[in-house]
Design an enzyme around this catalytic site. Structure first.
Site, PDB file in Angstrom:
ATOM      1  N   GLU A  39       0.737  -1.297  -0.059  1.00 13.78           N
ATOM      2  CA  GLU A  39       0.036   0.391   0.047  1.00 13.78           C
ATOM      3  C   GLU A  39       0.985   0.825  -0.350  1.00 13.78           C
ATOM      4  O   GLU A  39       0.210   2.455   0.084  1.00 13.78           O
ATOM      5  CB  GLU A  39      -1.003  -0.070   1.795  1.00 13.78           C
ATOM      6  CG  GLU A  39       0.151  -0.224   2.843  1.00 13.78           C
ATOM      7  CD  GLU A  39      -1.234   0.812   3.044  1.00 13.78           C
ATOM      8  OE1 GLU A  39      -3.052   1.295   3.048  1.00 13.78           O
ATOM      9  OE2 GLU A  39      -0.703   1.317   4.925  1.00 13.78           O
ATOM     10  N   HIS A  68      -4.061   2.558   1.757  1.00 10.88           N
ATOM     11  CA  HIS A  68      -4.187   4.119   0.725  1.00 10.88           C
ATOM     12  C   HIS A  68      -4.030   3.179  -0.463  1.00 10.88           C
ATOM     13  O   HIS A  68      -3.900   3.689  -1.312  1.00 10.88           O
ATOM     14  CB  HIS A  68      -2.500   4.124   1.437  1.00 10.88           C
ATOM     15  CG  HIS A  68      -2.088   4.610   2.390  1.00 10.88           C
ATOM     16  ND1 HIS A  68      -2.617   5.874   2.936  1.00 10.88           N
ATOM     17  CD2 HIS A  68      -0.810   3.881   3.693  1.00 10.88           C
ATOM     18  CE1 HIS A  68      -1.499   5.807   3.961  1.00 10.88           C
ATOM     19  NE2 HIS A  68      -1.094   5.540   3.739  1.00 10.88           N
ATOM     20  N   HIS A 151      -4.806  -5.428   8.127  1.00  8.16           N
ATOM     21  CA  HIS A 151      -4.132  -3.971   7.876  1.00  8.16           C
ATOM     22  C   HIS A 151      -5.041  -3.264   9.600  1.00  8.16           C
ATOM     23  O   HIS A 151      -6.111  -2.688   9.171  1.00  8.16           O
ATOM     24  CB  HIS A 151      -4.990  -3.354   7.253  1.00  8.16           C
ATOM     25  CG  HIS A 151      -3.948  -2.246   7.098  1.00  8.16           C
ATOM     26  ND1 HIS A 151      -2.401  -2.777   6.255  1.00  8.16           N
ATOM     27  CD2 HIS A 151      -3.895  -1.372   6.836  1.00  8.16           C
ATOM     28  CE1 HIS A 151      -1.999  -1.072   6.006  1.00  8.16           C
ATOM     29  NE2 HIS A 151      -2.758  -0.407   6.028  1.00  8.16           N
ATOM     30  N   HIS A 178       3.962  -0.807  10.383  1.00  7.90           N
ATOM     31  CA  HIS A 178       5.223  -0.641   9.644  1.00  7.90           C
ATOM     32  C   HIS A 178       6.464  -1.335  10.932  1.00  7.90           C
ATOM     33  O   HIS A 178       7.390  -1.151  10.797  1.00  7.90           O
ATOM     34  CB  HIS A 178       5.446  -0.052   9.991  1.00  7.90           C
ATOM     35  CG  HIS A 178       4.985   0.598   8.186  1.00  7.90           C
ATOM     36  ND1 HIS A 178       5.163   1.565   7.171  1.00  7.90           N
ATOM     37  CD2 HIS A 178       3.644   0.231   7.784  1.00  7.90           C
ATOM     38  CE1 HIS A 178       4.649   1.864   5.961  1.00  7.90           C
ATOM     39  NE2 HIS A 178       3.510   1.670   6.519  1.00  7.90           N
TER      40      HIS A 178
HETATM   41 FE   FE2 Z   1       1.496   1.033   5.531  1.00  7.92          FE
HETATM   42 FE   FE2 Z   2      -2.045   1.019   6.480  1.00  7.76          FE
END
Ligand code: FE2
Ligand code: FE2
Length: 268
Positions: A39, A68, A151, A178
């Site tokens: 993404e 995203h 996610h 992340h």
């Molecule tokens: Fe990301």
């Molecule tokens: Fe994200």
């Protein structure tokens, strides 16, 4: 069988290390399938058709997306037609893209993959738990191996998703923060679980973005462009060992491929 799931690929550095390392890594680790969340790959946000093709050519079998997903409009047609990409399943049915994909290994084992988006510190979306049930009910019964990319921000929601789907899917693996978590495990019902598999991109950064830019905006409120950083590029991901007959996971292992290791892989 072994599936590698790669965490959010960020920008050109993330893309380049995947192009260099994924094919040799497939051989070294004897991987049957590689899935990646991409993404953040187009300049740090979104994905373009060209980059999608590049990732598939690099040995990635399927792409999951997160919040995203719609940052680059040119991806809309591809989201509708391409079989190797999914948007989060808990978007409205009118939102561009598919809510699951069925990939196949070289041995023709079908593998269902879908993504879900969380609701904490993220744009409002439908209930991810109900969406998971809806997608699972729609899968053909011969599909035993199922990978879920959750996610999301909240580790509690991720743990709950793992527990609710335990024994019914092969893996519930997180993305979006992340940052890889050290909680990888096999849940009692045989589902591999990890809150977050991490980020593929520059780690000398704030979540893949230039430290100086993030620092300026956060400390002074002066808006800056959160450019993708460049140094200490690593692939973060996890390899799950799955029985293709039952779909149960036997093992999960975190991997980190830094630039040195990527270079070694590329030489072989
Ligand atoms: Fe990301
Ligand atoms: Fe994200």
């Amino acid at each position: 069988m072994k599936i590698l799931f790669i965490g959010d690929i960020v920008g050109k550095p993330g893309r380049q290390i995947c192009v260099r390392a994924v094919r040799p890594l497939r051989a070294e680790e004897n991987l049957d399938l590689v899935v990646a969340n991409a993404e953040n790959i187009a300049g740090g946000s979104g994905l373009t058709p060209e980059i999608h093709h590049e990732l598939i050519a690099a040995g990635i079998d399927g792409i999951t997306m997160g919040d995203h997903v719609y940052k680059r409009r040119e991806i809309f047609p591809l989201l509708q037609t391409e079989k190797r990409i999914v948007r989060p399943a808990n978007y409205p049915s009118s939102a561009p893209g598919k809510d699951h994909m069925i990939l196949r290994t070289r041995q023709h084992v079908p593998v269902a993959v879908f993504a879900l988006q969380g609701r904490v510190f993220m744009p409002p979306v439908d209930c991810p738990f109900q969406a998971a049930e809806r997608v699972l009910a729609a899968l053909p019964p011969e599909v035993r191996v199922i990978l879920v990319d959750f996610h999301a921000e909240a580790t509690s929601d991720k743990q709950l998703m793992g527990r609710l789907l335990d024994g019914r899917v092969s893996a519930v693996l997180g993305t979006h923060t992340h940052v890889p978590t050290a909680d990888e495990c096999i849940l009692p019902g045989g589902t591999a679980f990890q809150c977050d598999v991490g980020m593929t991109g520059p780690h000398d950064s704030i979540l893949g973005r230039r430290l100086d830019r993030v620092k300026e905006t956060v400390l002074t409120f002066r808006p800056t462009h959160y450019e993708v950083a460049t140094r200490d590029v690593r692939i973060n991901g996890s390899i799950v060992d799955i029985d293709p007959e039952t779909g149960k996971a036997a093992a999960i292992r975190r991997i980190v491929i830094d630039e040195k290791k990527a270079e070694e892989l590329a030489k072989n």
